[in-house]
Design a protein around this motif. Structure first.
Motif, mmCIF file in Angstrom:
data_model
loop_
_atom_site.group_PDB
_atom_site.id
_atom_site.type_symbol
_atom_site.label_atom_id
_atom_site.label_comp_id
_atom_site.label_asym_id
_atom_site.label_seq_id
_atom_site.Cartn_x
_atom_site.Cartn_y
_atom_site.Cartn_z
ATOM 1 N N ALA A 148 1.987 -23.046 38.476
ATOM 2 C CA ALA A 148 0.963 -22.036 38.761
ATOM 3 C C ALA A 148 1.590 -20.843 39.483
ATOM 4 C CB ALA A 148 -0.161 -22.637 39.598
ATOM 5 N N ASP A 149 2.491 -21.133 40.444
ATOM 6 C CA ASP A 149 3.179 -20.055 41.155
ATOM 7 C C ASP A 149 4.015 -19.228 40.187
ATOM 8 O OD1 ASP A 149 2.032 -21.094 43.441
ATOM 9 O OD2 ASP A 149 3.862 -22.131 44.112
ATOM 10 N N ARG A 150 4.654 -19.900 39.217
ATOM 11 C CA ARG A 150 5.492 -19.195 38.241
ATOM 12 C C ARG A 150 4.661 -18.298 37.331
ATOM 13 N NH1 ARG A 150 6.305 -19.860 33.050
ATOM 14 N NH2 ARG A 150 5.178 -21.856 33.006
ATOM 15 N N ILE A 151 3.519 -18.824 36.866
ATOM 16 C CA ILE A 151 2.665 -18.059 35.951
ATOM 17 C C ILE A 151 2.103 -16.837 36.650
ATOM 18 C CG2 ILE A 151 0.519 -18.159 34.597
ATOM 19 C CD1 ILE A 151 1.135 -21.218 34.291
ATOM 20 N N GLY A 152 1.735 -17.013 37.926
ATOM 21 C CA GLY A 152 1.152 -15.914 38.694
ATOM 22 C C GLY A 152 -0.359 -15.995 38.732
ATOM 23 N N TYR A 153 -0.921 -15.767 39.916
ATOM 24 C CA TYR A 153 -2.366 -15.890 40.114
ATOM 25 C C TYR A 153 -3.087 -14.609 39.708
ATOM 26 C CZ TYR A 153 -0.984 -20.077 42.614
ATOM 27 O OH TYR A 153 -0.443 -21.297 42.934
ATOM 28 N N PRO A 154 -4.326 -14.763 39.249
ATOM 29 C CA PRO A 154 -5.133 -15.984 39.159
ATOM 30 C C PRO A 154 -4.728 -16.848 37.971
ATOM 31 C CG PRO A 154 -6.370 -14.135 38.290
ATOM 32 C CD PRO A 154 -5.102 -13.573 38.834
ATOM 33 N N THR A 172 -7.350 -18.304 42.711
ATOM 34 C CA THR A 172 -6.906 -16.928 42.918
ATOM 35 C C THR A 172 -5.688 -16.811 43.821
ATOM 36 O OG1 THR A 172 -8.449 -16.679 44.769
ATOM 37 C CG2 THR A 172 -9.243 -16.031 42.576
ATOM 38 N N GLN A 173 -5.356 -17.875 44.581
ATOM 39 C CA GLN A 173 -4.175 -17.826 45.438
ATOM 40 C C GLN A 173 -3.621 -19.233 45.632
ATOM 41 O OE1 GLN A 173 -5.232 -16.308 49.315
ATOM 42 N NE2 GLN A 173 -7.324 -17.081 49.150
ATOM 43 N N ALA A 174 -2.349 -19.286 45.974
ATOM 44 C CA ALA A 174 -1.635 -20.569 46.036
ATOM 45 C C ALA A 174 -2.270 -21.550 47.006
ATOM 46 C CB ALA A 174 -0.171 -20.321 46.411
ATOM 47 N N ALA A 175 -2.802 -21.059 48.129
ATOM 48 C CA ALA A 175 -3.361 -21.960 49.142
ATOM 49 C C ALA A 175 -4.575 -22.719 48.619
ATOM 50 C CB ALA A 175 -3.743 -21.158 50.394
ATOM 51 N N GLU A 176 -5.278 -22.173 47.618
ATOM 52 C CA GLU A 176 -6.476 -22.819 47.077
ATOM 53 C C GLU A 176 -6.140 -23.884 46.033
ATOM 54 O OE1 GLU A 176 -8.573 -19.624 45.325
ATOM 55 O OE2 GLU A 176 -9.095 -18.653 47.223
ATOM 56 N N PHE A 177 -4.897 -23.899 45.567
ATOM 57 C CA PHE A 177 -4.551 -24.715 44.403
ATOM 58 C C PHE A 177 -4.737 -26.216 44.630
ATOM 59 C CE2 PHE A 177 -1.882 -26.904 41.378
ATOM 60 C CZ PHE A 177 -2.170 -26.250 40.195
ATOM 61 N N ARG A 201 -2.521 -18.693 32.557
ATOM 62 C CA ARG A 201 -2.844 -17.412 33.189
ATOM 63 C C ARG A 201 -4.321 -17.126 32.956
ATOM 64 N NH1 ARG A 201 -3.164 -12.006 31.641
ATOM 65 N NH2 ARG A 201 -2.351 -12.351 29.542
ATOM 66 N N TYR A 202 -5.017 -16.740 34.011
ATOM 67 C CA TYR A 202 -6.440 -16.423 33.881
ATOM 68 C C TYR A 202 -6.572 -14.976 33.440
ATOM 69 C CZ TYR A 202 -11.385 -15.932 34.941
ATOM 70 O OH TYR A 202 -12.728 -15.704 34.848
ATOM 71 N N VAL A 203 -7.143 -14.806 32.271
ATOM 72 C CA VAL A 203 -7.308 -13.470 31.715
ATOM 73 C C VAL A 203 -8.500 -12.804 32.410
ATOM 74 C CG1 VAL A 203 -7.774 -12.135 29.625
ATOM 75 C CG2 VAL A 203 -6.352 -14.201 29.506
#
Length: 684
Positions: A148-154, A172-177, A201-203
């Motif tokens: 998820a970090d690699r793909i990029g948020y959201p 929307t951010q790493a802490a929520e994952f 990746r969330y479009v």
């Protein structure tokens, strides 16, 4: 063609399949649970057999019992509808092993498309565009977080085996994952028996566009154009339309060809839907990515039927019986525009919590066609308004199954006409006895975004101020409707017994009536004055209007207030009055001044279940300090998770249930001590 089929489903889709089978001269067998013995789908079929308890696991998911009934009744084929066993390759194979035809794709195609991660690998190999993401088999939480970090948020976490918005979270951010992943996995395990997920990746501002495909066993494969299903709540569809607004001929052809390519890659047979995420580009075109394939008939299939003149269930039956597709690609064309609205028992203002109860009143639009399908050429005009329903007046919506009441489908020569017809049809749909989304749907249809086809999956959130904070119709009109209904009932009683006349005659002056009504928590006193000559006036505060009423039959009344005239439908349910009009609907409570209203002074700190369900997580312990809006517990009901949050700051006093408990609606989950009282306790 088959002589007899078994329909392994319930509700509106079972009724829908039965309607086409009846037209083709095919006998049908229904199966039902304990609570569905008198259901509409049972009455719609020629035979019906009880298969188990109310819970789906005890009835509609009992493949062994369903096959046993099919053999015993002499059915030649099984139609799975959608949901339940419709996308279960094991059930499809069991049908074949039992000598029955499964009216759907081959087990291998279901299996290939059933796991989202595997299907995306297949689609990538077939050249179908994919959203960047992780679709691997390694489900280690640390790896998933890293991806998820690699793909990029959201990013979007999605259950690999899922569908219908279940097991899906936007992060929307790493802490929520981590928390989102845990919740997603729980819901996926409960809904599909598999907690595997994929990350994409969330479009942003995506459109949800799907293509209806169909294939036979003779190598013919076509698409029946697209449907736009972008209007969603909680990742589940609310309104669907065909064709998709703003779709160019070139993009339609490209998406259709990609969908056919996807179906061909897995050896598909029968009806299926290839779903795409479409991302608008600066030049106005849509970049599209494969999302998933539903290996069954879709809930929204009627809009495709309306614009093509095709009965998709008939095609399913013919293909399953070994026939060729009735039409090839060059013979299919789009005619007009169609929109479907899903009428659900739910509370839009309470985060769409499902509602249960009995439909005390269920009135549908005039001249509605019930699951009627055109038999002529594609140019034949379909019914302007169609209703597919599995429940009716007097039936109950239970916590055991999906809360959808019916589907309302409209057709027009163009989108503007379809929109006008949908609004009129929703205005004529009166449901009383439980919460529904009908009024909410009218507001969506009237919103600027939907009216102008500015569509994406965040439309409801974007239009929140318009959709959730709408003012009810003016109180004087609502009160006039209530009085019209009361006066009509009194007149009927007077006609039957002249000694019971209550026409307002008084020896001195006019008759006065005081009516106290509550609307949205505000209580108002209205006064009705009736003169000797039959004239009446309605007063609210310092304002007054002349009032004239005329019963139009049943619940409908013509009301003239001042210089305006409106037609209102009014229904009484307990102490509540449900008033429906062209400009909206509202529920009023009649206040009896002789009855003591114990409203409470701020509550006793108890938190209750908003609906029946199973407690699946407790996020606090006794003694914990909590703040307003903090999640306290998670319940599962109707296959969805619902988070219970703190209504105010305070401290947890006691937990009244344990994880795994089944809690009734209104059942107390825990108690809170208000912040100021908690502070006093700590101070000694």
């Amino acid at each position: 063609m088959f002589k007899k089929i078994l329909i392994a489903n319930r509700g509106e889709i079972a009724c829908r399949v039965a309607a086409t089978a009846r037209r083709l001269g095919i006998r049908t067998v229904a199966v039902h649970s304990d609570v569905d013995a008198d259901a509409a789908h049972v009455a719609a079929c020629d035979e019906a057999v009880h298969i188990g308890g109310a819970a789906p696991a005890d009835s509609y998911l009992r493949a062994d019992r369903i096959l046993e009934v099919a053999r015993a009744t002499g059915a030649e084929a099984v139609h799975p509808g959608y949901g339940f066993l419709s996308e279960n390759e094991g059930f499809a194979q069991a049908c074949a092993d039992a000598g029955l035809v499964f009216i759907g794709p081959p087990p291998a195609a279901i299996q290939a498309m059933g796991l989202k991660a595997e299907s995306k690998r297949l689609m990538g190999a077939a050249g179908v565009p994919l959203v960047p993401g992780y679709h691997g088999a390694n489900q280690d939480p640390a790896l998933l977080q890293a991806e998820a970090d690699r793909i990029g948020y959201p990013v979007l976490i999605k259950a690999s085996a899922g569908g219908g918005g279940k097991g899906m979270r936007v992060v929307t951010q790493a802490a929520e994952f981590p928390a989102a992943l845990a919740s997603c996995r729980r819901e996926a395990q409960n809904s599909f028996g598999d907690d595997a997920v994929l990350i994409e990746r969330y479009v942003t501002r995506p459109r949800h566009i799907e293509i209806q495909v169909f294939a036979d066993t003779h190598g013919n494969l076509v698409h029946l154009f697209e449907r736009d299903c972008s209007v969603q709540r909680r990742h589940q569809k609310v309104l669907e339309e065909a064709p998709a607004p703003g779709m160019s001929a070139e993009r339609r052809r490209a998406m259709g060809e990609a969908a056919v390519q996807a179906a061909r890659a897995v050896g598909y047979v029968g009806a299926g839907t290839v779903e795409f995420i479409a991302e608008p580009q600066p030049d106005g075109e849509l970049r599209f990515y494969f999302m998933e394939m539903n290996t069954r008939l879709q809930v929204e299939h009627p809009v495709t039927e309306a614009i093509t003149g095709v009965d998709l269930v008939e095609w399913q039956l013919r293909v399953a019986a070994g026939e060729r597709l009735p039409k090839l690609q060059h013979e299919l064309a789009i005619h007009g525009h169609a929109i479907e609205a899903r009428l659900c028992a739910e509370q839009p203002d309470a985060n769409f919590l499902p509602s249960i109860g009995r439909l005390e009143v269920a009135r549908w639009p005039a001249h509605v066609a019930f699951a009627r399908h055109p038999d002529g050429p594609a140019a034949a005009e379909p019914a302007p308004v169609r209703l597919d329903a599995g429940v009716g007046e007097g039936d109950a919506i239970t916590p055991h199954y999906d809360p959808m009441i019916a589907k309302l489908i409209v057709w027009g020569a163009d989108r503007a006409q379809a929109l006008a017809r949908l609004d009129a049809a929703l205005a004529q749909t009166h449901l009383v006895g439980l919460h529904s989304n009908v009024a909410f749907l009218r507001r969506v249809v009237a919103s600027r975004s939907f009216a102008q086809a500015d569509l994406d999956t965040a439309l409801i959130e974007r239009e929140r101020a318009v959709l959730f904070d709408a003012a009810p119709p003016p109180l004087p009109w609502l009160a006039a409707g209530v009085l019209a209904h009361q006066l009509a009932a009194e007149q009927a009683a007077e006609d039957a017994d002249p000694w019971s006349r209550r026409d307002g005659w008084r020896m001195h002056g006019a008759a006065l009536r005081r009516v106290e009504l509550e609307l949205d928590g505000r209580r108002e006193v209205l006064r009705l004055q009736r003169s000797h000559d039959g004239r009446a006036r309605l007063a609210l505060g310092d304002e007054a209007w002349t009032l004239a009423t005329e019963p139009l039959g049943g619940a409908r009344h013509a009301v003239r207030l001042g210089g305006e005239r409106r037609v209102l439908a009014v229904y009484r349910h307990g102490e509540r009055w449900h008033v429906f009009g062209a400009d909206g609907a509202a529920v009023l409570t009649e206040h009896d001044p002789l009855r003591h209203a114990a409203d409470g002074a701020g509550g006793d700190g108890r938190l209750s279940a908003p609906m029946p369900g199973r407690l699946i997580a407790l996020l606090v312990q006794p003694g914990d300090a909590v703040s307003r809006g903090q999640p306290l517990a998670v319940m599962e009901a109707m296959k969805m998770e619902h988070t219970i949050v703190a209504p105010r700051d305070g401290r947890v006093d006691a937990l009244l249930h344990a994880v795994g408990d089944q809690v009734a609606e209104g059942g107390e989950l825990l108690t809170l001590v208000a912040a100021e009282l908690a502070g006093r306790g700590d101070a000694g």
